[in-house]
Design a protein around this motif. Structure first.
Motif, PDB file in Angstrom:
ATOM      1  N   ASP A 101      52.482 -21.757   8.395  1.00  0.00           N
ATOM      2  CA  ASP A 101      53.687 -22.210   7.702  1.00  0.00           C
ATOM      3  C   ASP A 101      53.432 -22.435   6.211  1.00  0.00           C
ATOM      4  O   ASP A 101      54.349 -22.776   5.472  1.00  0.00           O
ATOM      5  N   THR A 102      52.186 -22.232   5.771  1.00  0.00           N
ATOM      6  CA  THR A 102      51.833 -22.431   4.370  1.00  0.00           C
ATOM      7  C   THR A 102      50.752 -21.431   3.992  1.00  0.00           C
ATOM      8  O   THR A 102      49.852 -21.180   4.791  1.00  0.00           O
ATOM      9  N   PHE A 103      50.838 -20.880   2.797  1.00  0.00           N
ATOM     10  CA  PHE A 103      49.786 -19.963   2.351  1.00  0.00           C
ATOM     11  C   PHE A 103      49.474 -20.208   0.879  1.00  0.00           C
ATOM     12  O   PHE A 103      50.316 -20.659   0.106  1.00  0.00           O
ATOM     13  N   THR A 104      48.222 -19.931   0.519  1.00  0.00           N
ATOM     14  CA  THR A 104      47.739 -20.100  -0.842  1.00  0.00           C
ATOM     15  C   THR A 104      47.061 -18.808  -1.281  1.00  0.00           C
ATOM     16  O   THR A 104      46.216 -18.277  -0.559  1.00  0.00           O
ATOM     17  N   VAL A 105      47.434 -18.320  -2.468  1.00  0.00           N
ATOM     18  CA  VAL A 105      46.840 -17.109  -3.020  1.00  0.00           C
ATOM     19  C   VAL A 105      45.760 -17.506  -4.017  1.00  0.00           C
ATOM     20  O   VAL A 105      45.999 -18.314  -4.919  1.00  0.00           O
ATOM     21  N   SER A 106      44.567 -16.957  -3.852  1.00  0.00           N
ATOM     22  CA  SER A 106      43.474 -17.237  -4.775  1.00  0.00           C
ATOM     23  C   SER A 106      42.594 -16.001  -4.897  1.00  0.00           C
ATOM     24  O   SER A 106      42.820 -14.984  -4.228  1.00  0.00           O
ATOM     25  N   GLU A 107      41.574 -16.100  -5.738  1.00  0.00           N
ATOM     26  CA  GLU A 107      40.659 -14.974  -5.904  1.00  0.00           C
ATOM     27  C   GLU A 107      39.894 -14.691  -4.616  1.00  0.00           C
ATOM     28  O   GLU A 107      39.442 -13.565  -4.379  1.00  0.00           O
ATOM     29  N   GLU A 108      39.733 -15.715  -3.782  1.00  0.00           N
ATOM     30  CA  GLU A 108      39.007 -15.549  -2.520  1.00  0.00           C
ATOM     31  C   GLU A 108      39.859 -14.878  -1.445  1.00  0.00           C
ATOM     32  O   GLU A 108      39.355 -14.499  -0.391  1.00  0.00           O
ATOM     33  N   GLY A 109      41.159 -14.729  -1.691  1.00  0.00           N
ATOM     34  CA  GLY A 109      42.033 -14.100  -0.718  1.00  0.00           C
ATOM     35  C   GLY A 109      43.223 -14.971  -0.360  1.00  0.00           C
ATOM     36  O   GLY A 109      43.600 -15.877  -1.105  1.00  0.00           O
ATOM     37  N   LEU A 110      43.804 -14.710   0.789  1.00  0.00           N
ATOM     38  CA  LEU A 110      45.000 -15.403   1.240  1.00  0.00           C
ATOM     39  C   LEU A 110      44.596 -16.455   2.276  1.00  0.00           C
ATOM     40  O   LEU A 110      44.212 -16.124   3.399  1.00  0.00           O
ATOM     41  N   ARG A 111      44.640 -17.730   1.875  1.00  0.00           N
ATOM     42  CA  ARG A 111      44.309 -18.841   2.758  1.00  0.00           C
ATOM     43  C   ARG A 111      45.593 -19.338   3.397  1.00  0.00           C
ATOM     44  O   ARG A 111      46.567 -19.646   2.705  1.00  0.00           O
ATOM     45  N   CYS A 112      45.635 -19.388   4.730  1.00  0.00           N
ATOM     46  CA  CYS A 112      46.855 -19.748   5.446  1.00  0.00           C
ATOM     47  C   CYS A 112      46.620 -20.966   6.329  1.00  0.00           C
ATOM     48  O   CYS A 112      45.551 -21.135   6.919  1.00  0.00           O
ATOM     49  N   ASN A 113      47.642 -21.808   6.423  1.00  0.00           N
ATOM     50  CA  ASN A 113      47.550 -23.053   7.176  1.00  0.00           C
ATOM     51  C   ASN A 113      48.767 -23.232   8.074  1.00  0.00           C
ATOM     52  O   ASN A 113      49.805 -22.593   7.876  1.00  0.00           O
ATOM     53  N   LEU A 114      48.614 -24.131   9.026  1.00  0.00           N
ATOM     54  CA  LEU A 114      49.746 -24.609   9.821  1.00  0.00           C
ATOM     55  C   LEU A 114      49.785 -26.126   9.635  1.00  0.00           C
ATOM     56  O   LEU A 114      49.078 -26.871  10.317  1.00  0.00           O
ATOM     57  N   ILE A 115      50.584 -26.570   8.681  1.00  0.00           N
ATOM     58  CA  ILE A 115      50.620 -27.978   8.288  1.00  0.00           C
ATOM     59  C   ILE A 115      51.569 -28.795   9.155  1.00  0.00           C
ATOM     60  O   ILE A 115      51.416 -30.001   9.301  1.00  0.00           O
ATOM     61  N   MET A 116      52.556 -28.138   9.749  1.00  0.00           N
ATOM     62  CA  MET A 116      53.604 -28.874  10.448  1.00  0.00           C
ATOM     63  C   MET A 116      53.081 -29.846  11.512  1.00  0.00           C
ATOM     64  O   MET A 116      53.597 -30.971  11.614  1.00  0.00           O
ATOM     65  N   PRO A 117      52.085 -29.497  12.352  1.00  0.00           N
ATOM     66  CA  PRO A 117      51.605 -30.490  13.321  1.00  0.00           C
ATOM     67  C   PRO A 117      51.105 -31.770  12.664  1.00  0.00           C
ATOM     68  O   PRO A 117      51.341 -32.873  13.166  1.00  0.00           O
TER      69      PRO A 117
END
Length: 261
Positions: A101-117
């Motif tokens: 439900d959340t993603f962050t773009v950085s030089e290391e790539g696409l970091r994705c999370n599920l923050i809702m729980p």
């Protein structure tokens, strides 16, 4: 919502964050206003825009955002389940439940999370046993994960769209999940610590108000500001390494949602 988006004009240095949904619905518009207000209050030079995605192009849309956005929120569990295949790294809950439900773009790539729980867990009182009544299987998964994070050990699940496959989450979260019929739900009201309803129980035998938590993301309700406050606060910390007080974000969200009882 009756309010214009609070996003200000951008400059060449303004960072872009996206809110991805199946449509520009109530939640997407609410999050856009909330994020823009939080950015402004935290002194972050960023804006939030809404983009609608279709299922067969969801992964392509997420990959395209690597070039233009710094991150974003995904408001549809189904879209998140499709987009997780494009992520370079996912957190523990995303890996367990198969959605982001959340993603962050950085030089290391696409970091994705599920923050809702985690956001839900912050809105749930401590306890041991819970009764949940989801409309859909994905709601049940989020609620079970949230209750596990909140320290619960036993969950009774009722609902028209829920089946015994949810029992598979027992091993993932070390929690006892029991699927019950809607007809017997009211017998559990006295023995559980909290009841989480998505408007399923209300149509049959309403639970006691002192134990009731509403879980709806598609319409205003009294629990929604709490959920959004913790979701947005943690997202901003992941994106910008900026801490914002979730209580202040909740007050802001409440002013946008309206004090619905």
């Amino acid at each position: 919502m009756g309010r214009q988006c609070t996003c200000r004009c951008c400059t060449p240095l303004t960072r872009l964050y996206m809110i991805l949904g199946e449509s520009r619905g109530y939640l997407e518009s609410l999050l856009q206003n909330l994020l823009c207000s939080v950015f402004d209050g935290a002194g972050v030079d960023a804006i939030a825009l809404v983009k609608t995605c279709v299922f067969d192009r969801a992964a392509e849309d997420l990959n395209a955002l690597r070039r233009v956005a710094h991150g974003g929120l995904v408001t549809s569990y189904t879209l998140g389940a499709i987009m997780i295949t494009s992520c370079d790294d996912v957190d523990e809950d995303a890996a367990k439940l198969g959605s982001i439900d959340t993603f962050t773009v950085s030089e290391e790539g696409l970091r994705c999370n599920l923050i809702m729980p985690h956001a839900l867990a912050r809105c749930i009182p401590r306890g041991y046993t819970a009764l949940i009544a989801p409309r859909y299987r994905w709601e049940a998964k989020l609620l079970i994960a949230a209750l596990a994070h909140a320290g619960y050990h036993r969950i009774h699940v009722v609902g028209e769209q829920v089946d015994a496959n949810l029992v598979g989450l027992t091993s993932l979260y070390n929690i006892d999940v029991n699927v019950q019929t809607i007809d017997v739900a009211h017998h559990y009201y006295d023995i559980v610590d909290v009841v989480i309803d998505t408007n399923v129980l209300r149509r049959h035998s309403p639970p006691p108000r002192e134990k009731l938590i509403e879980f709806r993301l598609d319409e205003p309700n009294k629990t929604l500001p709490c959920i959004l406050a913790h979701w947005v606060s943690r997202a901003l910390l992941n994106w910008e390494s900026v801490f914002v007080d979730s209580a202040r974000v909740q007050a802001l969200a409440l002013s946008l949602v309206g004090n619905r009882e």
